[in-house]
Write an enzyme that holds these catalytic residues in place. Structure first.
Site, PDB file in Angstrom:
ATOM      1  N   HIS A  64       0.633  -0.991  -0.016  1.00 39.96           N
ATOM      2  CA  HIS A  64      -0.134   0.024   0.163  1.00 39.96           C
ATOM      3  C   HIS A  64       0.984   1.259  -0.068  1.00 39.96           C
ATOM      4  CE1 HIS A  64      -4.105  -1.526   1.374  1.00 39.96           C
ATOM      5  NE2 HIS A  64      -3.436  -2.345   0.613  1.00 39.96           N
ATOM      6  N   TYR A 193      -9.659   5.272   7.231  1.00 42.43           N
ATOM      7  CA  TYR A 193      -9.774   5.779   8.765  1.00 42.43           C
ATOM      8  C   TYR A 193     -10.946   6.926   8.672  1.00 42.43           C
ATOM      9  CZ  TYR A 193      -5.423   3.046  10.229  1.00 42.43           C
ATOM     10  OH  TYR A 193      -4.469   2.468  10.406  1.00 42.43           O
ATOM     11  N   PRO A 285      -4.501   0.068  18.436  1.00 45.61           N
ATOM     12  CA  PRO A 285      -4.505  -0.403  17.159  1.00 45.61           C
ATOM     13  C   PRO A 285      -4.247   0.458  16.124  1.00 45.61           C
ATOM     14  CG  PRO A 285      -6.559  -1.097  17.933  1.00 45.61           C
ATOM     15  CD  PRO A 285      -5.869  -0.507  19.327  1.00 45.61           C
ATOM     16  N   LYS A 289       0.983  -0.433  14.993  1.00 44.26           N
ATOM     17  CA  LYS A 289       2.372  -0.509  15.268  1.00 44.26           C
ATOM     18  C   LYS A 289       2.602  -1.685  16.196  1.00 44.26           C
ATOM     19  CE  LYS A 289       4.070   3.173  13.553  1.00 44.26           C
ATOM     20  NZ  LYS A 289       3.762   2.606  12.237  1.00 44.26           N
ATOM     21  N   TYR A 377       3.716   6.657  10.031  1.00 44.46           N
ATOM     22  CA  TYR A 377       2.826   5.216   9.792  1.00 44.46           C
ATOM     23  C   TYR A 377       3.616   4.181   8.758  1.00 44.46           C
ATOM     24  CZ  TYR A 377      -1.485   2.841   8.824  1.00 44.46           C
ATOM     25  OH  TYR A 377      -2.439   1.913   8.490  1.00 44.46           O
TER      26      TYR A 377
HETATM   27  C1  PHB Z   1      -5.889  -4.403  10.361  1.00 41.74           C
HETATM   28  O1  PHB Z   1      -6.101  -4.472   8.953  1.00 41.74           O
HETATM   29  O2  PHB Z   1      -6.306  -5.297  11.047  1.00 41.74           O
HETATM   30  C2  PHB Z   1      -5.679  -3.286  10.510  1.00 41.74           C
HETATM   31  C3  PHB Z   1      -5.193  -1.936   9.987  1.00 41.74           C
HETATM   32  C4  PHB Z   1      -4.929  -0.859  10.409  1.00 41.74           C
HETATM   33  C5  PHB Z   1      -4.984  -0.499  11.974  1.00 41.74           C
HETATM   34  C6  PHB Z   1      -5.430  -1.574  12.675  1.00 41.74           C
HETATM   35  C7  PHB Z   1      -5.870  -2.857  12.296  1.00 41.74           C
HETATM   36  O3  PHB Z   1      -4.516   0.650  12.198  1.00 41.74           O
END
Ligand code: PHB
Length: 385
Positions: A64, A193, A285, A289, A377
């Site tokens: 990505h 997000y 989460p 990280k 990130y």
């Molecule tokens: C996930 O795909 O499980 C995932 C992706 C991004 C995050 C947390 C979990 O910030």
């Protein structure tokens, strides 16, 4: 060694000719199939590839080059390529990393025992610490030079350090995440997000046919509070806040509720016991990280232990906590930042709500703010790998 990310440490040590024993409390089937987070930083991908664990990751991991952030009916793309000189992340489930590691260890006749219980650490301040444990109905003991406590937040390792000697810091958040794994093609090429009126939501994925979605929920919610209809309604309401975008539904394959917590135990070394991963630190989460920090820890630990065997030097062992904690606190800060930016805090004052809006508006308009988010990130490293 105990538990996850122990197989990686075992693999790294084996490459230096150092023998180790991995004790895992769960079954192989359980840890290879448990759905967990899935974002690997660029440096993590590089490290795993360099040590011979990249075959399937490079084939099946989904690279990505950006993420999308939605707020107030607007969408803002964080372009990793442009903002971090071509770095990126890879979507590859943690349990896939675990599968690759276990198969690599087993192929090389690495010692790894599953379904171990009643683990007790003894003599951790001596030169020959011992682990006592039960396996296949027998009580066993193993004497070693070092113990790596990689046994997660609830494991015995951290608790084996006398409480008066442990220095820790924590913060709880007034919400949790409800996550679902879904049989449906991703509705977007990149992770989304969203900070919506009704709370946070995240659209993520695992493969071209499997998506992973999360919604902010109350910390004491249980599955009874969330029917499938309510989950889908919340996801539609929170993610479909921009024009012409629809979330694809599908069969829900799995559900989970994750508490949100920030925690650091700075006492990452006590005598011959070294803590690594969730045994020493937890991040919410939102910054993706967790797995990356665990891998960063065991990489430092393998270097420190290798130097001890090769040169008899304790230099790297002594600075193990310091090196880890520099990365850990960076990850803690970023994870706290993303969490604060994107969630609806039930107890926030009108002043705090306006601060959150001010930060989001700054992020959406300033390339410097976006660059800082992108740099963190994809993984900001104080040293490079
Ligand atoms: C996930 O795909 O499980 C995932 C992706 C991004 C995050 C947390 C979990 O910030």
């Amino acid at each position: 060694m105990l538990d996850q990310p122990a197989p990686l440490l075992s693999h790294l040590l084996a490459r230096q000719g150092i023998d180790s024993l991995v004790l895992e409390s769960r079954s192989r089937d359980y840890i290879e199939n448990r759905v967990r987070a899935g974002v690997l930083e660029q440096g993590t991908v590089n490290l795993l590839t360099e040590v011979g664990l990249g075959d399937r990751l490079l084939k099946e991991g989904i690279p990505h080059h950006g993420i999308e952030i939605r707020f107030d009916n607007q969408s803002h793309r964080i372009d990793f390529n442009e903002l971090t000189d071509g770095k990126g992340i890879s979507i590859y489930g943690q349990q896939e990393v675990v599968k690759d590691l276990i198969s690599a260890r087993i192929k090389e006749d690495g010692k790894i025992l599953f379904e171990v219980s009643d683990v007790e650490l003894m003599g951790i301040e001596s030169d020959k610490p011992t682990i006592k444990f039960s396996h296949e109905g027998e009580v066993k003991q193993s004497e070693c030079d070092f113990i790596a406590g990689c046994d997660g937040f609830h494991g015995v390792s951290r608790k084996s350090i006398p409480e008066a000697k442990r220095k820790s810091f924590s913060r709880d958040y007034p919400f949790a995440w409800l996550g679902i794994l879904v049989e449906a093609a991703p509705s977007s090429e990149e992770l989304i997000y969203a900070n919506s009126e009704a709370g946070f939501a995240l659209h993520s994925m695992r493969s071209p046919t499997i998506t992973r979605n999360y919604i902010q929920c109350n910390p004491d919610d249980s599955f009874e509070d969330w029917s499938n209809d309510r989950i889908w309604q919340a996801l539609h309401d929170r993610l479909e806040i921009v024009n012409d975008w629809k979330l694809e539904e599908g069969e829900i394959l799995e559900k989970g509720i994750t508490p949100m917590r920030s925690y650091v135990c700075e006492t990452m070394r006590f005598g011959r016991l070294f803590l690594a991963g969730d045994a020493a630190h937890i991040v919410p989460p939102t910054g993706a990280k967790g797995m990356n920090l665990a891998i960063s820890d065991v990489n430092y630990l393998s270097e420190a232990i290798s130097e001890w065997y090769a040169k008899g030097s304790e230099d790297l062992i002594k600075i193990y906590p310091k090196k880890c904690l520099q990365q850990v606190w960076r990850g803690e800060h970023f994870s706290w930042y993303m969490t604060s930016l994107l969630h609806k805090f039930p107890d926030s004052t009108p002043f705090q709500q306006r601060l959150q809006r001010a930060e989001l508006e700054y992020l959406f308009s300033s390339s410097s703010a976006s660059k800082s988010l992108a740099e963190n990130y994809v993984g900001y490293r104080f040293d490079q790998y």
